[in-house]
Design a protein around this motif. Structure first.
Motif, short mmCIF file in Angstrom:
data_model
loop_
_atom_site.label_atom_id
_atom_site.label_comp_id
_atom_site.label_asym_id
_atom_site.label_seq_id
_atom_site.Cartn_x
_atom_site.Cartn_y
_atom_site.Cartn_z
N MET A 1 139.00 67.95 -43.41
CA MET A 1 139.46 67.30 -42.05
C MET A 1 141.13 67.26 -41.96
O MET A 1 141.70 66.61 -42.11
N LYS A 2 141.39 68.67 -41.33
CA LYS A 2 143.26 68.37 -41.38
C LYS A 2 143.07 67.78 -39.74
O LYS A 2 143.71 68.80 -38.74
N ILE A 3 143.57 67.04 -39.48
CA ILE A 3 144.23 66.47 -38.15
C ILE A 3 146.06 65.73 -37.94
O ILE A 3 146.53 65.23 -38.46
N LEU A 29 143.10 55.80 -38.34
CA LEU A 29 142.81 57.05 -38.76
C LEU A 29 142.63 56.18 -40.29
O LEU A 29 141.44 56.68 -40.41
N ARG A 32 139.17 54.38 -40.67
CA ARG A 32 138.37 55.17 -40.27
C ARG A 32 138.05 55.77 -41.17
O ARG A 32 136.61 56.41 -42.26
N TYR A 34 140.01 58.35 -42.72
CA TYR A 34 141.17 59.92 -42.88
C TYR A 34 142.63 59.10 -42.58
O TYR A 34 143.11 58.13 -43.10
N GLU A 35 143.28 60.17 -42.85
CA GLU A 35 144.87 60.24 -43.06
C GLU A 35 144.71 61.79 -42.02
O GLU A 35 145.15 62.75 -41.59
N LEU A 165 134.23 61.22 -34.85
CA LEU A 165 135.41 60.62 -36.83
C LEU A 165 134.34 59.53 -37.33
O LEU A 165 134.43 58.98 -37.21
N LYS A 168 134.22 57.03 -42.84
CA LYS A 168 133.45 57.35 -44.73
C LYS A 168 134.56 56.23 -45.05
O LYS A 168 135.08 54.93 -44.70
N LYS A 171 139.14 55.09 -48.71
CA LYS A 171 139.88 56.20 -50.44
C LYS A 171 140.65 55.64 -50.86
O LYS A 171 141.33 54.61 -51.05
#
Length: 245
Positions: A1-3, A29, A32, A34-35, A165, A168, A171
């Motif tokens: 996903m490219k946000i 993000l 959650r 994401y980045e 979203l 996840k 990371k």
């Protein structure tokens, strides 16, 4: 996903207001899993908006969080530009939003206020606005458009993130401080697999903060330390304090 994030506001660029959106979305993000892929802060300029929205649309697996410019004054271009790029210029009045306007302002001529509810075709509302209840909108569950006011936009952002979203695993990142210039480690760096997220931040004292994340990051991190040893380059594993200096 490219946000992507687009923050629209001439007043931010000319110093009349300070941006409140970048850090908020970035941190929401990250929590959650994401980045952000990219963030733009732009003037209220329709040609510029059209170019940026086109870029985002053409980017595979893209998502957009856009702040500002959805009002009804002549300097608000976001609604029409979003329709031009994402719905082939088709627009329509959102009936639920129109009804809310009538409820808030009974016995008034609300025809000019209805412009707020004139959205790209099939756009869906983002209702979480604790200030006045007026919604932002969402196109295709991928492109989210919110007011410039943080008090309104940030609850809508949370609404979109939580709905679209899935959470996840955050990371895991592995970081070290190398007591060397980047050029001294270049041959080692060139052997790092492309699938591993890698970054190096040089510091003014000629040390380098080197970080690994993503798949096989721990394995590559340990390999990198071994290579530093073989090349007589000193290092230490970084602490949180090291990374904030």
């Amino acid at each position: 996903m490219k946000i992507f994030q687009v923050i629209i506001g001439t007043e931010i660029l000319n110093g009349r207001r300070e941006d409140k959106h970048f850090k908020f979305l970035r941190d929401a993000l990250l929590q959650r899993g994401y980045e952000l892929f990219s963030s733009f802060t732009v003037k209220d300029d329709p040609d510029l908006l059209e170019n940026i929205f086109s870029l985002i649309k053409k980017t595979s697996d893209s998502m957009l969080f856009c702040y500002g410019g959805i009002g009804a004054t002549p300097d608000d271009f976001t609604r029409k530009t979003a329709a031009k790029i994402f719905t082939d210029n088709e627009m329509e009045y959102n009936k639920d939003f129109v009804n809310i306007i009538d409820q808030k302002f009974p016995n008034e001529d609300n025809s000019k206020k209805y412009l707020l509810a004139y959205w790209p075709k099939d756009a869906k509302p983002l209702w979480n606005n604790p200030v006045n209840g007026f919604p932002g909108f969402n196109i295709k569950n991928r492109y989210f458009f919110m007011p410039g006011f943080p008090q309104m936009a940030h609850p809508m952002t949370k609404e979109a993130i939580e709905k679209f979203l899935p959470k996840k695993e955050i990371k895991k990142r592995y970081t070290l401080i190398a007591y060397a210039k980047e050029s001294e480690m270049l041959d080692i760096m060139k052997k790092i697999p492309k699938e591993v997220e890698f970054s190096t931040l040089p510091k003014l004292d000629y040390t380098s903060e080197i970080s690994f994340a993503g798949e096989n990051a721990k394995e590559i991190y340990e390999w990198f330390m071994l290579k530093l040893k073989e090349n007589n380059i000193k290092y230490k594993e970084a602490t949180n304090e090291d990374q904030t200096k």
